[in-house]
Scaffold this motif. Structure first.
Motif, PDB file in Angstrom:
ATOM      1  N   THR A 188       1.927  -2.283  53.984  1.00  0.00           N
ATOM      2  CA  THR A 188       0.864  -1.391  54.444  1.00  0.00           C
ATOM      3  C   THR A 188      -0.210  -1.281  53.371  1.00  0.00           C
ATOM      4  O   THR A 188       0.082  -0.962  52.220  1.00  0.00           O
ATOM      5  N   CYS A 206      -0.860  -5.144  62.241  1.00  0.00           N
ATOM      6  CA  CYS A 206      -2.148  -4.837  62.875  1.00  0.00           C
ATOM      7  C   CYS A 206      -3.269  -4.722  61.843  1.00  0.00           C
ATOM      8  O   CYS A 206      -3.032  -4.473  60.664  1.00  0.00           O
ATOM      9  N   THR A 207      -4.505  -4.872  62.323  1.00  0.00           N
ATOM     10  CA  THR A 207      -5.694  -4.783  61.480  1.00  0.00           C
ATOM     11  C   THR A 207      -6.759  -3.936  62.162  1.00  0.00           C
ATOM     12  O   THR A 207      -7.049  -4.135  63.342  1.00  0.00           O
ATOM     13  N   LEU A 252       2.914   0.552  64.610  1.00  0.00           N
ATOM     14  CA  LEU A 252       1.968  -0.538  64.380  1.00  0.00           C
ATOM     15  C   LEU A 252       2.646  -1.560  63.488  1.00  0.00           C
ATOM     16  O   LEU A 252       3.126  -1.226  62.398  1.00  0.00           O
ATOM     17  N   SER A 297       0.388  -3.789  57.960  1.00  0.00           N
ATOM     18  CA  SER A 297      -0.881  -3.516  58.629  1.00  0.00           C
ATOM     19  C   SER A 297      -1.932  -3.085  57.614  1.00  0.00           C
ATOM     20  O   SER A 297      -1.613  -2.476  56.588  1.00  0.00           O
TER      21      SER A 297
END
Length: 416
Positions: A248, A198-199, A195, A225
């Motif tokens: 992250t 991304c959310t 990933l 993310s």
């Protein structure tokens, strides 16, 4: 099926204070609360199905079905109604492929069969990806087996030949509101599932498998993310079971079975001077079997403005793990590329709670922090790690500041 995605913080606002107190008593930590995602089923009827076979895909494991998969995706992505790309039973060979978004409506990618990579690993060139989902939202990837057939690539890497860089098996770039469930990834070249940027992603009940001696085959890698959960999954591979990169935030891992592999790692960090930090990470209720590491935070011994803070490692079982608890801020292979030999990454507020089991080495706990940036706010609580048939283990600390609570075995080495 339609899913509404809300942060746990929103959910909490609608609960009674009594319920919040109950959650607190059951030891749900603040980072865990922020990483929980709520998926509310508000079904709006069946979706339109686009079967890849109808677009020319052949389930024989030999015919190149790349174009057929892309045609099915294009049709589903352009549908104004909810759509499903269906990969039925059988084996489908697909080369490097990008499923691009955004799409017009919610979309499901349902796999009943097996998707395999080309037999010649050089077919990917230097692309870096096998299956890439780019800029997709409100999407689910459900079921199926993805086999990258990387044994030839691993042999090339081990032989010292000139080899391509390798490809990640399944990647989501800039995805939002995504569910990945029941997927099996086998024999990745370098990483099973990634990933990036991304959310709100929920990954559950996946199985990521490669031989223990396969080089650099990370299981699950996440970076840049926010709001990711990784639950109920099994990772057996040749590198990190879970690798947590820069940028992250709000990441929950629970019910992970890890091994063989290199454990769960935050880092390597400090690859760049200007690097985003890592914060609000919770790993709980997981088992490590025969791994190189259990829980690790690793940074290069280089200048950096990065950081790691608000991390909870709790309710973990170690079974014959070489380094059950480790912080390594002196990472610098061959002492090259590290001009100061000090890591600039600031590590703070890291809790190790209820971690039990056996260490394959006598030094079960090693917390080596930066000479210029000591670790602060380290908490050890109820740790019981033994070495070989119950014999005592040892601990070692350098520039690690914090407190100890409850029974600590091996004896705490933290400085106050």
């Amino acid at each position: 099926m339609h899913y509404i995605y809300t942060h746990a913080s929103t959910l909490i606002q609608t609960q009674s204070q009594a319920h919040i107190n109950k959650m607190t008593r059951t030891n749900i930590t603040l980072p865990l609360l922020f990483t929980l995602l709520t998926f509310i089923d508000v079904s709006t009827g069946a979706s339109t199905i686009f079967n890849v076979v109808s677009f020319g895909a052949k389930p024989d494991g030999v015919t190149d079905s790349t174009v057929a998969f892309l045609k099915a995706w294009k049709a589903a992505c352009g549908s104004v109604a909810a759509a499903t790309v269906m990969v039925p039973s059988g084996t489908f060979m697909v080369k490097g492929i990008t499923f691009g978004g955004p799409c017009k409506s919610r979309l499901k990618f349902q796999v009943a069969g097996t998707v395999v990579a080309p037999p010649n690993y050089r077919a990917f060139g230097n692309s870096g990806y096998w299956i890439l989902f780019n800029k997709v939202s409100k999407m689910s990837l459900i079921g199926g087996t993805f086999d990258a057939r990387a044994s030839g690539f691993w042999a090339c890497r081990k032989s010292g030949q000139s080899c391509p860089p390798g490809v990640r098996s399944i990647t989501f770039n800039s995805g939002k509101d995504v569910i990945i469930s029941g997927v099996k990834s086998m024999n990745s070249q370098v990483t099973h599932m990634t990933l990036n940027g991304c959310t709100n992603v929920a990954v559950r009940n996946v199985k990521l498998v490669a031989p223990g001696n396969s080089p650099n085959t990370d299981g699950f890698h996440v970076q840049f993310s926010t709001g990711v959960t990784f639950t109920g999954s099994t990772v057996q591979t040749g590198d990190d079971c879970v690798a947590i990169g820069a940028g992250t935030r709000n990441f929950l891992i629970s019910k992970l079975a890890c091994g063989p592999g290199h454990g769960v790692s935050i880092g390597s960090l400090a690859k760049e001077l200007n690097e985003d930090g890592v914060e609000n990470v919770t790993l709980s209720s997981s088992v490590f079997t025969g791994t190189q590491n259990g829980v690790r935070i690793k940074s290069w011994a280089r200048p950096s403005n990065g950081f790691v803070k608000n991390v909870f490692f709790q309710n973990l079982i170690m079974k014959n793990v070489q380094n059950p608890i480790i912080i390594d801020q002196n990472y610098c292979p061959s002492h090259k590329g590290c001009p100061t030999e000090h890591s600039g990454v600031k590590i703070s507020q890291v809790t190790y709670k209820n971690i039990q089991g056996t260490s394959a080495t006598q030094q079960a706990m090693k917390l080596v922090c930066s000479q210029s940036n000591p670790c602060t706010g380290i908490t050890l609580q109820d740790i019981k790690l033994t070495y070989r048939k119950g014999s005592p283990a040892t601990s070692y600390c350098f520039n690690a500041l914090g407190t100890s609570v409850g029974v600590i075995q091996p004896t705490s080495c933290l400085s106050r």
